[in-house]
Write a protein that holds these residues in place. Sequence first.
Motif, mmCIF file in Angstrom:
data_model
loop_
_atom_site.group_PDB
_atom_site.id
_atom_site.type_symbol
_atom_site.label_atom_id
_atom_site.label_comp_id
_atom_site.label_asym_id
_atom_site.label_seq_id
_atom_site.Cartn_x
_atom_site.Cartn_y
_atom_site.Cartn_z
ATOM 1 N N SER A 31 43.783 -6.608 -1.566
ATOM 2 C CA SER A 31 43.724 -6.962 -0.001
ATOM 3 C C SER A 31 43.540 -5.449 0.514
ATOM 4 C CB SER A 31 44.990 -7.620 0.302
ATOM 5 O OG SER A 31 46.280 -6.435 0.216
ATOM 6 N N ASP A 32 44.632 -4.888 1.267
ATOM 7 C CA ASP A 32 44.167 -3.476 1.774
ATOM 8 C C ASP A 32 44.739 -2.262 1.035
ATOM 9 O OD1 ASP A 32 46.582 -4.009 2.536
ATOM 10 O OD2 ASP A 32 46.203 -4.078 4.725
ATOM 11 N N GLY A 33 45.075 -2.688 -0.074
ATOM 12 C CA GLY A 33 45.824 -1.113 -0.744
ATOM 13 C C GLY A 33 44.636 -0.344 -1.297
ATOM 14 N N ILE A 62 39.709 -9.108 3.635
ATOM 15 C CA ILE A 62 39.147 -8.004 4.705
ATOM 16 C C ILE A 62 40.320 -7.906 5.774
ATOM 17 C CG2 ILE A 62 38.074 -9.367 6.489
ATOM 18 C CD1 ILE A 62 35.918 -7.126 6.328
ATOM 19 N N GLY A 63 40.772 -6.609 6.209
ATOM 20 C CA GLY A 63 41.955 -6.694 7.399
ATOM 21 C C GLY A 63 41.590 -5.544 8.286
ATOM 22 N N ARG A 64 42.399 -5.267 9.086
ATOM 23 C CA ARG A 64 42.283 -4.226 10.291
ATOM 24 C C ARG A 64 42.347 -2.887 9.459
ATOM 25 N NH1 ARG A 64 46.672 -5.632 14.415
ATOM 26 N NH2 ARG A 64 47.300 -6.761 12.940
ATOM 27 N N PRO A 65 43.054 -2.653 8.199
ATOM 28 C CA PRO A 65 43.097 -1.449 7.864
ATOM 29 C C PRO A 65 41.619 -0.878 7.504
ATOM 30 C CG PRO A 65 44.903 -2.398 7.062
ATOM 31 C CD PRO A 65 44.273 -3.272 7.762
ATOM 32 N N HIS A 66 40.945 -2.105 6.926
ATOM 33 C CA HIS A 66 39.502 -1.444 6.510
ATOM 34 C C HIS A 66 38.682 -1.013 7.784
ATOM 35 C CE1 HIS A 66 40.673 -4.632 3.304
ATOM 36 N NE2 HIS A 66 40.404 -3.561 2.464
ATOM 37 N N ILE A 67 38.991 -1.695 8.972
ATOM 38 C CA ILE A 67 38.343 -1.191 10.217
ATOM 39 C C ILE A 67 38.560 0.238 10.382
ATOM 40 C CG2 ILE A 67 37.979 -1.657 12.591
ATOM 41 C CD1 ILE A 67 38.189 -5.025 11.707
ATOM 42 N N ALA A 68 39.935 0.443 10.624
ATOM 43 C CA ALA A 68 40.440 1.580 10.587
ATOM 44 C C ALA A 68 40.069 2.890 9.636
ATOM 45 C CB ALA A 68 42.071 1.446 10.635
ATOM 46 N N ARG A 69 39.682 2.244 8.616
ATOM 47 C CA ARG A 69 38.922 3.498 7.678
ATOM 48 C C ARG A 69 37.739 3.598 8.196
ATOM 49 N NH1 ARG A 69 41.594 0.263 2.202
ATOM 50 N NH2 ARG A 69 43.857 0.575 3.123
ATOM 51 N N ALA A 70 37.081 2.718 8.474
ATOM 52 C CA ALA A 70 35.682 2.949 9.025
ATOM 53 C C ALA A 70 35.688 3.844 10.257
ATOM 54 C CB ALA A 70 34.845 1.566 9.373
ATOM 55 N N MET A 71 36.737 3.580 11.128
ATOM 56 C CA MET A 71 36.696 4.255 12.401
ATOM 57 C C MET A 71 37.073 6.163 11.745
ATOM 58 S SD MET A 71 38.732 1.776 14.621
ATOM 59 C CE MET A 71 38.706 2.700 16.275
ATOM 60 N N ILE A 72 37.771 6.166 10.939
ATOM 61 C CA ILE A 72 38.197 7.525 10.678
ATOM 62 C C ILE A 72 36.796 7.962 9.884
ATOM 63 C CG2 ILE A 72 39.314 8.846 8.513
ATOM 64 C CD1 ILE A 72 41.503 6.785 8.763
ATOM 65 N N THR A 114 43.873 8.817 11.811
ATOM 66 C CA THR A 114 44.744 8.273 10.549
ATOM 67 C C THR A 114 44.511 6.611 11.090
ATOM 68 O OG1 THR A 114 46.438 8.291 12.215
ATOM 69 C CG2 THR A 114 46.227 10.183 10.571
ATOM 70 N N VAL A 115 44.810 6.065 10.008
ATOM 71 C CA VAL A 115 44.964 4.410 10.404
ATOM 72 C C VAL A 115 45.808 4.067 11.304
ATOM 73 C CG1 VAL A 115 45.480 2.251 9.169
ATOM 74 C CG2 VAL A 115 44.250 4.029 7.835
ATOM 75 N N GLU A 116 47.070 4.820 11.109
ATOM 76 C CA GLU A 116 48.203 4.677 12.210
ATOM 77 C C GLU A 116 47.513 4.744 13.807
ATOM 78 O OE1 GLU A 116 52.104 5.816 10.998
ATOM 79 O OE2 GLU A 116 51.458 3.995 10.558
ATOM 80 N N GLU A 117 46.720 5.762 13.805
ATOM 81 C CA GLU A 117 46.077 6.146 15.040
ATOM 82 C C GLU A 117 45.353 4.836 15.425
ATOM 83 O OE1 GLU A 117 44.526 9.979 14.993
ATOM 84 O OE2 GLU A 117 43.463 9.560 17.069
ATOM 85 N N ALA A 118 44.331 4.337 14.740
ATOM 86 C CA ALA A 118 43.418 3.457 15.099
ATOM 87 C C ALA A 118 44.327 2.315 15.494
ATOM 88 C CB ALA A 118 42.770 3.026 13.715
ATOM 89 N N PHE A 119 45.307 1.877 14.747
ATOM 90 C CA PHE A 119 46.321 0.753 15.119
ATOM 91 C C PHE A 119 46.860 1.004 16.625
ATOM 92 C CE2 PHE A 119 45.888 -1.113 11.187
ATOM 93 C CZ PHE A 119 46.128 -2.107 11.211
ATOM 94 N N ASN A 120 47.343 2.341 17.013
ATOM 95 C CA ASN A 120 48.161 2.552 17.931
ATOM 96 C C ASN A 120 47.258 2.476 19.403
ATOM 97 O OD1 ASN A 120 50.646 2.720 16.561
ATOM 98 N ND2 ASN A 120 50.462 5.016 16.348
ATOM 99 N N LEU A 121 45.786 2.994 19.046
ATOM 100 C CA LEU A 121 45.276 3.095 20.280
ATOM 101 C C LEU A 121 44.054 1.970 20.421
ATOM 102 C CD1 LEU A 121 44.125 6.915 19.994
ATOM 103 C CD2 LEU A 121 45.932 5.850 21.369
#
Length: 278
Positions: free
Chosen positions: A12-14, A132-142, A149-156
């Motif tokens: 999954s997203d590990g 596929i999950g939101r963390p993968h999208i967050a990593r592309a944003m990074i 960070t992944v956290e920032e992608a989620f928060n914003l």
Amino acid sequence: MEYDLHVHTTASDGLLTTDQVIARASQSGLKGLAITDHDTVAGIPSPASERIVLKSGVVIIHGIEINTDFHNEEVHILGYYINAGNKALLDRLAEVKQLRQQRASQIVNSLNDMGFAIDMQRVQQLAGDSIIGRPHIARAMIEKGIVGTVEEAFNLYIGRGCPAYVPRYHLLPDEAIILINNAGGVPVLAHPGLIHQSGIIEQILNMGIAGIEVFYPEHTPKQVRDLLNLARERALLITGGSDFHGMGKTRNKLGGAGLNYNLFSTFVEKAWRYRQNR
Ligand code: AMP
Ligand code: ZN
Ligand code: FE
Ligand code: FE
């Protein structure tokens, strides 16, 4: 803690494969872990059984974490000792895999509408064949320098209530509980301390959940006490785990939360009884 019952892999997203997670667990002296990937059993080392004991003596319990949506909250249902070959479960997970794909595309489109050039192909590459999950999208944003960070992608941007948030496909906790029960598993409410609305936990208990995840890195000492009391009052199984994703965050260290030997023995015994009396 010697038994970490909440661990993710690259299925999954590990960020670590099952073998890498197991190697790290052995190195750090863990006695047992449960592989609990989001909406997939692909990370389970030996699908023909519900648990295995390695030569080193480390116990690997086969599990899952089904992500559901309930009253606009993330509600995650863990399933332990599942039969990873169960057809109804596998069929539904195959559907969910498709639906996750659609949701990821919608999120990426909405980020692009906001002016961020996120490439869906890159997101797909980061997920590989896995769920596929939101963390993968967050990593592309990074990678694009949009967030740090992944956290920032989620928060914003991609967390609930944020501009590029897209609601999950229809999957309710009671369906997850039924899928797990029918696959011979033990359904447990993941990280109840992260649920905001009061009353939701009670509703989920009434859906027939067998246990609650009491020990979790983000649970406060008071939450742990309250959850222990709840487990005692309602005769629920007690579990615990780190929610390790391989990201090196201290709060999600492998073995950073979990069960000691006594609690684990009780868990195994009660899980066994639950499955016998189903
Ligand atoms: P999804 O299943 O695609 O909706 O993504 C949800 C997953 O993203 C959760 O199960 C967590 O693993 C991860 N996640 C959720 N919120 C955060 C956060 N604030 N920071 C990092 N990871 C998160
Ligand atoms: Zn995750
Ligand atoms: Fe979760
Ligand atoms: Fe998790």
